[in-house]
Structure formats: structure tokens, C-alpha cells
Motif scaffolding. Sequence first.
Motif, PDB file in Angstrom:
ATOM      1  N   VAL A 185      15.099   3.380  14.652  1.00 31.03           N
ATOM      2  CA  VAL A 185      14.020   3.321  15.665  1.00 31.03           C
ATOM      3  C   VAL A 185      12.685   3.935  15.259  1.00 31.03           C
ATOM      4  CG1 VAL A 185      13.321   4.134  18.011  1.00 31.03           C
ATOM      5  CG2 VAL A 185      15.551   3.209  17.660  1.00 31.03           C
ATOM      6  N   GLN A 186      12.819   5.079  14.463  1.00 25.15           N
ATOM      7  CA  GLN A 186      11.550   5.786  13.898  1.00 25.15           C
ATOM      8  C   GLN A 186      11.039   4.899  13.033  1.00 25.15           C
ATOM      9  OE1 GLN A 186      13.167   9.654  12.942  1.00 25.15           O
ATOM     10  NE2 GLN A 186      13.106  10.469  14.937  1.00 25.15           N
ATOM     11  N   ARG A 187      11.785   4.555  11.992  1.00 21.60           N
ATOM     12  CA  ARG A 187      11.219   3.633  10.960  1.00 21.60           C
ATOM     13  C   ARG A 187      10.533   2.523  11.339  1.00 21.60           C
ATOM     14  NH1 ARG A 187      14.000   2.248   5.151  1.00 21.60           N
ATOM     15  NH2 ARG A 187      12.435   0.557   4.464  1.00 21.60           N
ATOM     16  N   ARG A 188      11.112   1.651  12.346  1.00 19.67           N
ATOM     17  CA  ARG A 188      10.224   0.447  12.694  1.00 19.67           C
ATOM     18  C   ARG A 188       9.232   0.678  13.623  1.00 19.67           C
ATOM     19  NH1 ARG A 188      14.812  -1.651  10.614  1.00 19.67           N
ATOM     20  NH2 ARG A 188      13.822  -1.250   9.032  1.00 19.67           N
ATOM     21  N   ALA A 189       9.363   1.979  14.278  1.00 18.19           N
ATOM     22  CA  ALA A 189       7.702   2.457  14.968  1.00 18.19           C
ATOM     23  C   ALA A 189       6.933   2.706  13.759  1.00 18.19           C
ATOM     24  CB  ALA A 189       8.179   3.886  15.897  1.00 18.19           C
ATOM     25  N   LYS A 190       7.291   3.343  12.627  1.00 16.33           N
ATOM     26  CA  LYS A 190       6.030   3.186  11.716  1.00 16.33           C
ATOM     27  C   LYS A 190       5.723   2.335  11.063  1.00 16.33           C
ATOM     28  CE  LYS A 190       8.057   7.747  10.294  1.00 16.33           C
ATOM     29  NZ  LYS A 190       8.822   8.496   9.166  1.00 16.33           N
ATOM     30  N   GLU A 191       6.627   1.151  10.926  1.00 19.58           N
ATOM     31  CA  GLU A 191       6.196  -0.068  10.384  1.00 19.58           C
ATOM     32  C   GLU A 191       5.524  -0.932  11.318  1.00 19.58           C
ATOM     33  OE1 GLU A 191      10.374  -0.451   7.838  1.00 19.58           O
ATOM     34  OE2 GLU A 191      10.218  -1.295   9.947  1.00 19.58           O
ATOM     35  N   LYS A 192       5.719  -0.966  12.632  1.00 20.75           N
ATOM     36  CA  LYS A 192       4.989  -1.353  13.541  1.00 20.75           C
ATOM     37  C   LYS A 192       3.511  -1.035  13.550  1.00 20.75           C
ATOM     38  CE  LYS A 192       4.725  -2.542  18.492  1.00 20.75           C
ATOM     39  NZ  LYS A 192       3.287  -2.322  18.407  1.00 20.75           N
ATOM     40  N   SER A 193       3.489   0.533  13.768  1.00 19.52           N
ATOM     41  CA  SER A 193       2.081   1.167  13.567  1.00 19.52           C
ATOM     42  C   SER A 193       1.288   0.613  12.442  1.00 19.52           C
ATOM     43  CB  SER A 193       2.291   2.528  13.565  1.00 19.52           C
ATOM     44  OG  SER A 193       1.087   3.152  13.429  1.00 19.52           O
ATOM     45  N   LEU A 194       2.033   0.555  11.403  1.00 21.47           N
ATOM     46  CA  LEU A 194       1.390   0.080  10.079  1.00 21.47           C
ATOM     47  C   LEU A 194       0.882  -1.240  10.203  1.00 21.47           C
ATOM     48  CD1 LEU A 194       0.356   0.566   6.965  1.00 21.47           C
ATOM     49  CD2 LEU A 194       2.598   0.010   6.438  1.00 21.47           C
TER      50      LEU A 194
ATOM     51  N   ASN B 280       0.807  -1.087  -0.095  1.00 20.11           N
ATOM     52  CA  ASN B 280      -0.125   0.075   0.040  1.00 20.11           C
ATOM     53  C   ASN B 280       0.843   1.326   0.205  1.00 20.11           C
ATOM     54  OD1 ASN B 280       0.724   0.316   2.737  1.00 20.11           O
ATOM     55  ND2 ASN B 280      -1.161  -0.446   3.478  1.00 20.11           N
ATOM     56  N   GLN B 281       0.243   2.473  -0.443  1.00 19.42           N
ATOM     57  CA  GLN B 281       0.919   3.613  -0.121  1.00 19.42           C
ATOM     58  C   GLN B 281       1.645   4.182   0.932  1.00 19.42           C
ATOM     59  OE1 GLN B 281       1.180   5.418  -3.194  1.00 19.42           O
ATOM     60  NE2 GLN B 281       2.857   6.433  -2.364  1.00 19.42           N
ATOM     61  N   ALA B 282       1.052   3.638   2.083  1.00 21.51           N
ATOM     62  CA  ALA B 282       1.698   3.984   3.395  1.00 21.51           C
ATOM     63  C   ALA B 282       3.096   3.201   3.570  1.00 21.51           C
ATOM     64  CB  ALA B 282       1.077   3.341   4.588  1.00 21.51           C
ATOM     65  N   CYS B 283       3.013   2.232   2.975  1.00 26.04           N
ATOM     66  CA  CYS B 283       4.582   1.565   2.803  1.00 26.04           C
ATOM     67  C   CYS B 283       5.458   2.158   2.043  1.00 26.04           C
ATOM     68  CB  CYS B 283       4.184   0.124   2.442  1.00 26.04           C
ATOM     69  SG  CYS B 283       5.899  -0.963   1.777  1.00 26.04           S
ATOM     70  N   ILE B 284       4.999   2.533   0.850  1.00 27.55           N
ATOM     71  CA  ILE B 284       5.756   3.182  -0.082  1.00 27.55           C
ATOM     72  C   ILE B 284       6.358   4.526   0.441  1.00 27.55           C
ATOM     73  CG2 ILE B 284       5.742   4.502  -2.398  1.00 27.55           C
ATOM     74  CD1 ILE B 284       4.060   2.249  -3.199  1.00 27.55           C
ATOM     75  N   ASP B 285       5.361   5.122   1.030  1.00 31.20           N
ATOM     76  CA  ASP B 285       5.790   6.636   1.896  1.00 31.20           C
ATOM     77  C   ASP B 285       7.015   6.341   2.978  1.00 31.20           C
ATOM     78  OD1 ASP B 285       3.970   7.791   0.374  1.00 31.20           O
ATOM     79  OD2 ASP B 285       2.485   7.813   1.841  1.00 31.20           O
TER      80      ASP B 285
ATOM     81  N   GLN C 288      10.367   8.047   2.617  1.00 32.71           N
ATOM     82  CA  GLN C 288      10.668   9.191   3.825  1.00 32.71           C
ATOM     83  C   GLN C 288      12.185   8.548   3.999  1.00 32.71           C
ATOM     84  OE1 GLN C 288       7.436   9.038   6.140  1.00 32.71           O
ATOM     85  NE2 GLN C 288       6.255  10.347   4.639  1.00 32.71           N
ATOM     86  N   SER C 289      12.057   7.313   4.312  1.00 30.23           N
ATOM     87  CA  SER C 289      13.297   6.744   5.139  1.00 30.23           C
ATOM     88  C   SER C 289      14.609   6.559   4.225  1.00 30.23           C
ATOM     89  CB  SER C 289      13.078   5.442   5.784  1.00 30.23           C
ATOM     90  OG  SER C 289      11.835   5.342   6.637  1.00 30.23           O
ATOM     91  N   GLU C 290      14.502   6.250   3.029  1.00 34.48           N
ATOM     92  CA  GLU C 290      15.641   6.169   2.219  1.00 34.48           C
ATOM     93  C   GLU C 290      16.051   7.477   1.444  1.00 34.48           C
ATOM     94  OE1 GLU C 290      17.305   3.284   1.772  1.00 34.48           O
ATOM     95  OE2 GLU C 290      15.868   2.055   2.899  1.00 34.48           O
ATOM     96  N   GLY C 291      15.084   8.222   1.365  1.00 36.48           N
ATOM     97  CA  GLY C 291      15.224   9.529   0.392  1.00 36.48           C
ATOM     98  C   GLY C 291      15.659   8.841  -1.164  1.00 36.48           C
ATOM     99  N   VAL C 292      15.713   9.909  -2.025  1.00 40.75           N
ATOM    100  CA  VAL C 292      16.019   9.384  -3.347  1.00 40.75           C
ATOM    101  C   VAL C 292      17.292  10.018  -3.556  1.00 40.75           C
ATOM    102  CG1 VAL C 292      14.872  11.244  -4.441  1.00 40.75           C
ATOM    103  CG2 VAL C 292      15.248   9.291  -5.844  1.00 40.75           C
ATOM    104  N   ARG C 293      18.206   9.192  -4.219  1.00 42.05           N
ATOM    105  CA  ARG C 293      19.383   9.765  -4.623  1.00 42.05           C
ATOM    106  C   ARG C 293      19.651   9.415  -6.201  1.00 42.05           C
ATOM    107  NH1 ARG C 293      23.761   8.798   0.160  1.00 42.05           N
ATOM    108  NH2 ARG C 293      22.321   9.370   1.941  1.00 42.05           N
ATOM    109  N   LEU C 294      19.921  10.188  -7.062  1.00 45.60           N
ATOM    110  CA  LEU C 294      19.958   9.907  -8.575  1.00 45.60           C
ATOM    111  C   LEU C 294      21.306   9.515  -9.084  1.00 45.60           C
ATOM    112  CD1 LEU C 294      17.473  12.433  -9.751  1.00 45.60           C
ATOM    113  CD2 LEU C 294      16.985  10.079  -9.273  1.00 45.60           C
ATOM    114  N   THR C 295      22.338   9.574  -7.937  1.00 44.66           N
ATOM    115  CA  THR C 295      23.762   9.109  -8.312  1.00 44.66           C
ATOM    116  C   THR C 295      23.989   8.171  -7.450  1.00 44.66           C
ATOM    117  OG1 THR C 295      24.102  11.472  -9.003  1.00 44.66           O
ATOM    118  CG2 THR C 295      26.181   9.891  -8.622  1.00 44.66           C
ATOM    119  N   ALA C 296      24.833   7.162  -7.558  1.00 46.12           N
ATOM    120  CA  ALA C 296      25.047   6.127  -6.828  1.00 46.12           C
ATOM    121  C   ALA C 296      25.937   6.405  -5.714  1.00 46.12           C
ATOM    122  CB  ALA C 296      25.884   4.826  -7.765  1.00 46.12           C
TER     123      ALA C 296
ATOM    124  N   SER D  91       2.092  -5.024   3.946  1.00 45.58           N
ATOM    125  CA  SER D  91       3.070  -3.726   3.605  1.00 45.58           C
ATOM    126  C   SER D  91       3.882  -3.539   4.736  1.00 45.58           C
ATOM    127  CB  SER D  91       1.972  -2.845   3.433  1.00 45.58           C
ATOM    128  OG  SER D  91       1.054  -2.839   2.210  1.00 45.58           O
ATOM    129  N   ALA D  92       3.541  -3.524   5.666  1.00 44.40           N
ATOM    130  CA  ALA D  92       4.680  -3.256   6.894  1.00 44.40           C
ATOM    131  C   ALA D  92       5.843  -4.458   6.714  1.00 44.40           C
ATOM    132  CB  ALA D  92       4.011  -3.376   8.285  1.00 44.40           C
TER     133      ALA D  92
END
Length: 182
Positions: free
Chosen positions: A170-179, A45-50, A54-62, A120-121
Motif C-alpha cells: 500500500v505504501q509502495r503503490r502510494a509512492k509510485e502513484k505520487s511519482l 529517474n532517481q526517485a524510482c530507484i529510491d 527502500q522497498s526491496e532493501g538489499v540482500r547480498l545472499t540469496a 519511472s513510476a
Amino acid sequence: MKIHLLYRLIFSAAVLLSGCATQKTSSDLPSDAPPLTSSAQGATNQACIDIIKQSEGVRLTAYRGPAGHWLIGYGHKAGVKQGMEINAPQAEVLLKNDLLKIEEQMGKMVKVPVNNNQFSALVCLGYNIGMGNLYKSTLLRLLNKGDYAGASEQFSVWRKAAGKVNAHLVQRRAKEKSLFDK
């Protein structure tokens, strides 16, 4: 469903092979085409993608990730080499293809019924820690025994990077757990 998955894989391969020169997006697909984020095994779902974005960010160069691997886009690893560059639509395609692979693997690993948020989580966690680690995890073992609450508590176990508790994880896992708990 298998025809829809095949259609999406062919579309994604064509976009990647073309170098995204046409910069196709889901809005360029026929109106009756399946959404790019569903699969025969389950749909992220979109919550997972978000959370991932948010966690990874996007980088267009390796760039080098924390484990020393070359990554690009939203943390894509396969085939990435130093100096590689992509554009934003390519980053989206790489993410969606990575999620398709994880969705398929997740469909084989999870042996109990899960709702879309739980699925999704798990995909979000697997994307970050790797499917091999998730496969060997206590979280998956508990889940497959039907211990949903125990599995939920296991998200917080995966909060270390280089052996140290990482505030970002810690923040990412809290979001995944919440989902997972929705």
C-alpha cells in the motif's frame, strides 16, 4: 542513443563477468560516458530507484521472495540459486541491468506520451509486479487510451500479496502513484 545503450550493456556484462572484482562504479567510467540509468526508450529517474531500494532493501545472499522465487540484491531473480552471494557493487549492476530491460519493454508497451516521472513510476511498478502482469493490466489499457487519471488510480489495485492487502505494498503503490502524478 543506441551506441550509448550498447556501451552500457557491454560495460555491465564485463563487470558481471569479472565478478565485480574491480568493483567499477559509474565514477570509473569516462567523463563523457552516458549515465547508467538512461536508455533509448526512456530514463528511469532517481526517485524510482529510491523507491525500489527502500522497498526491496538489499540482500547480498540469496533469499526466497514472497512468491517462493530465489532473489538477491534488490530483488533480482534471473539465475539466482540457493546459497548464491554477491557484493554491493554487483547488486547495483544487477539492479541497473534489470531496469534497462524494463525500460526497453516499457518503451514498447506504452503507446502514449509520458513524462519522466510517469515513465519511472511505471518502471517501478513493473519491477515489482512483473512486466507480464503490467502488460495485461487495466492500468496500461487505460494509459494507452490516454486516460492518465484512470491509470493513476490503478496503482492502488496492486496492493495484495498472497491474496491479502499488504501494508508495505500500500505504501509502495502510494509512492509510485505520487511519482506518476508529478
